[in-house]
Design a protein around this motif. Structure first.
Motif, PDB file in Angstrom:
ATOM      1  N   ALA A  75     -27.186  26.239  22.269  1.00 46.00           N
ATOM      2  CA  ALA A  75     -26.668  24.889  22.456  1.00 46.00           C
ATOM      3  C   ALA A  75     -25.198  24.913  22.853  1.00 46.00           C
ATOM      4  CB  ALA A  75     -26.860  24.073  21.185  1.00 46.00           C
ATOM      5  N   ALA A  76     -24.423  25.807  22.250  1.00 47.76           N
ATOM      6  CA  ALA A  76     -22.997  25.898  22.571  1.00 47.76           C
ATOM      7  C   ALA A  76     -22.782  26.284  24.028  1.00 47.76           C
ATOM      8  CB  ALA A  76     -22.318  26.903  21.645  1.00 47.76           C
TER       9      ALA A  76
ATOM     10  N   GLY B 208     -30.579  17.241  16.300  1.00 48.20           N
ATOM     11  CA  GLY B 208     -32.000  17.512  16.417  1.00 48.20           C
ATOM     12  C   GLY B 208     -32.651  17.240  15.078  1.00 48.20           C
ATOM     13  N   THR B 209     -33.651  18.037  14.698  1.00 45.66           N
ATOM     14  CA  THR B 209     -34.224  17.919  13.359  1.00 45.66           C
ATOM     15  C   THR B 209     -33.119  18.055  12.322  1.00 45.66           C
ATOM     16  OG1 THR B 209     -36.320  18.829  14.132  1.00 45.66           O
ATOM     17  CG2 THR B 209     -35.909  18.879  11.761  1.00 45.66           C
ATOM     18  N   SER B 210     -32.308  19.085  12.485  1.00 46.05           N
ATOM     19  CA  SER B 210     -31.064  19.212  11.726  1.00 46.05           C
ATOM     20  C   SER B 210     -29.922  18.864  12.681  1.00 46.05           C
ATOM     21  CB  SER B 210     -30.905  20.641  11.202  1.00 46.05           C
ATOM     22  OG  SER B 210     -30.847  21.562  12.287  1.00 46.05           O
TER      23      SER B 210
ATOM     24  N   GLY C 296     -28.791  17.389  22.192  1.00 46.96           N
ATOM     25  CA  GLY C 296     -29.977  17.374  21.357  1.00 46.96           C
ATOM     26  C   GLY C 296     -30.729  16.064  21.544  1.00 46.96           C
ATOM     27  N   GLY C 297     -31.889  15.960  20.901  1.00 44.30           N
ATOM     28  CA  GLY C 297     -32.702  14.761  21.043  1.00 44.30           C
ATOM     29  C   GLY C 297     -31.977  13.501  20.652  1.00 44.30           C
ATOM     30  N   GLY C 298     -31.182  13.568  19.564  1.00 43.07           N
ATOM     31  CA  GLY C 298     -30.421  12.402  19.134  1.00 43.07           C
ATOM     32  C   GLY C 298     -29.363  11.993  20.136  1.00 43.07           C
TER      33      GLY C 298
END
Length: 530
Positions: free
Chosen positions: A264-265, A281-283, A434-436
């Protein structure tokens, strides 16, 4: 550079906790096709959380085949396969590479008792033997989570409670390592996937290696740990059967890849020192590359080796973020019981966005604490649990939905002070992914709560896959990291609203006070539940 190189693509895999996203990514960082397959998590008594490794593999095959078909990219242009996966998972495998049990995931805390016993000694502080803690911090840059969420605890749990499995284990693998095994037949770990086994000397980010003393003190047989390779290592070609299943050339190479926060970074384009990103994301986590290894024990923040040579990645982890919305959707709004038996659900998250946008900042005094499965930063406490505070007849489903979004953002603000202390400078802006990060409402809430501009990536949902693709291109010598970062594209920047930031300042003070007052009660309830 040849004409073929100009058209080359990577089949990039993003295996998260909720499922597997696979994308076809060009060297320019463009998503040419992608697909998704969900994966179930099995929650067990005693804070267990497992997934089935074969479910991962089938999700990969299904999503990869669909992504390739959607992209229209010819097989000859796929130069590599590279994975990004959830981290802190543990899979015991035999000599043939067969999984001997379900995978113990990063949420599983059943090994807490074992890791606490293994970490103690004659002179203890904060639950650790003083010498062991000093050595972990000096060599690793961190220490095992006493909550039991690391592979160091998972392996001890298997040794203690599954002795037959332990005896037959040839290697313990993390999630990334298992996918690479299925792709290539090699038993290897990467610089970042091995970290939370807490048996490596990480003082040279480019030469992560096992430390005999740490291995001896781990309680795990030394020969059960895999070979360590850099994230950009070319592991070899695809196994013939895998190449045939995917319709790819059998000479297609596999690059080692990285766990999710490392990829991700890279995908966020935040490669400059101290440039932060926020992954939802989930976390969730706040991450930033830094030039040196360091650790802040009290706030559970450390900088550890990553995919970028000679750099470390600071990560401050929040245990549950998007999973709060999944909980709201699956257990409250659309729970499949006598009240609702729909065969197909609408696009719930878009509806949640629309509803939350109608509610004023602060959710009319309703506060949500998002600790569904304990917390890791800025406090490591497995007993914490989620809750709605100040619920009244004036509230509705709409205010509850917005309170969920705000609660995750307030928890992120709770992490910001130790993050800024770790970085040695204030955070002026952040990249969100991420998804969020796909939710414009949530992006604005984060900007208002944190008081900094939030830069939304053009493809926030695919950032991990893009990061994995760039790692592969770097490993193949087809691009360098600065050039990859220069290609980062943004959808928009969300500026904080001063009035909303003031409201959230008041809510934040109450949020922290809720933790301070309720923490003893959570501890008591946790002990009562065994």
């Amino acid at each position: 550079m040849s004409g073929t190189d100009d058209h080359c693509c990577v089949l990039a895999v993003d295996l998260g906790t909720s499922g597997c996203k696979t994308a076809i990514v060009s060297r320019a960082g463009e998503i040419l096709g992608w697909a998704y397959r969900a994966v179930d998590t099995r929650f067990l008594p005693g804070d267990g959380a497992e997934q089935v490794p074969e479910d991962w593999w089938q999700a990969f095959l299904g999503s990869a085949g669909e992504a390739l078909a959607r992209s229209g990219v010819a097989a000859r242009h796929i130069v590599a396969v590279c994975c990004s996966t959830q981290g802190e998972g543990t899979i015991p495998v035999d000599r043939e590479g067969l999984a001997l049990s379900n995978a113990i995931t990063w949420m599983d805390m059943r090994g807490s008792e074992q890791i606490r016993q293994q970490s103690r000694g004659r002179l203890n502080m904060a639950g650790y033997d003083a010498f062991k803690l000093w050595r972990w911090l000096r060599l690793c840059g961190g220490a095992p989570a006493l909550s039991g969420k690391d592979p160091s605890a998972h392996m001890l749990y298997i040794r203690e409670h599954m002795p037959e499995v332990y005896a037959c284990t040839y290697r313990f693998l993390n999630v990334l390592d298992y996918l690479n095994l299925r792709l290539t037949g090699r038993f290897v770990a990467t610089h970042d996937s091995i970290l939370t086994s807490w048996v490596t000397d990480n003082r040279d980010a480019g030469k992560v290696r096992y430390h005999p003393g740490l291995v001896a003190d781990s309680g795990i047989d030394a020969d059960k740990f895999p070979e360590i390779v850099p994230c950009t290592e070319v592991l070899g070609p695809l196994l013939p059967a895998v190449a045939e299943a995917l319709g790819l050339d059998p000479t297609t190479r596999v690059v080692a890849g990285a766990i999710d926060n490392t990829a991700a970074a890279v995908g966020a384009g935040t490669l400059a020192d101290y440039a932060p990103h926020l992954y939802i994301g989930t976390s969730s986590w706040i991450g930033a590359h830094v030039p040196r290894k360091q650790t802040h024990v009290r706030s559970a923040i450390a900088s550890l080796p990553c995919a970028v040579p000679d750099k470390y990645l600071m990560v401050a982890m929040q245990t549950t973020a998007g999973s709060n919305l999944a909980f709201l959707k699956e257990k409250v709004l659309y729970h499949q019981d006598e009240l609702l038996r729909e065969a197909q659900l609408p696009d719930v998250y878009k509806i949640i966005d629309q509803i939350a946008a109608r509610v004023p900042a602060g959710s009319k005094g309703l506060i949500y604490t998002p600790w569904l499965f304990g917390e890791r930063c800025p406090v490591e406490d497995r007993s914490l649990r989620a809750g709605l505070f100040n619920l009244s007849l004036h509230h509705s489903r709409e205010t509850i939905i917005r309170a969920f979004l705000e609660g995750v953002a307030l928890n992120t603000r709770w992490m910001m002070k130790p993050v800024e202390r770790f970085l040695g400078r204030p955070v002026r802006e952040m990249t969100i992914l991420g998804g969020g990060g796909s939710s414009e409402v949530w992006c604005q809430i984060f900007a208002d709560v944190l008081g900094v501009p939030m830069r939304q990536l053009a493809e926030p949902l695919q950032a991990n896959a893009v990061g994995a693709a760039y790692i592969a291109f770097v490993g193949l010598g087809l691009i360098d990291y600065p050039s990859a970062a220069a290609q980062t594209r943004y959808r928009r920047v969300f500026e904080p609203h001063a009035a909303h930031h003031g409201v959230y300042g008041e809510r934040y003070a109450t949020f922290v006070e809720l933790y301070e007052r309720l923490q003893p009660l959570y501890q008591r309830l946790s002990h009562a539940q065994g």
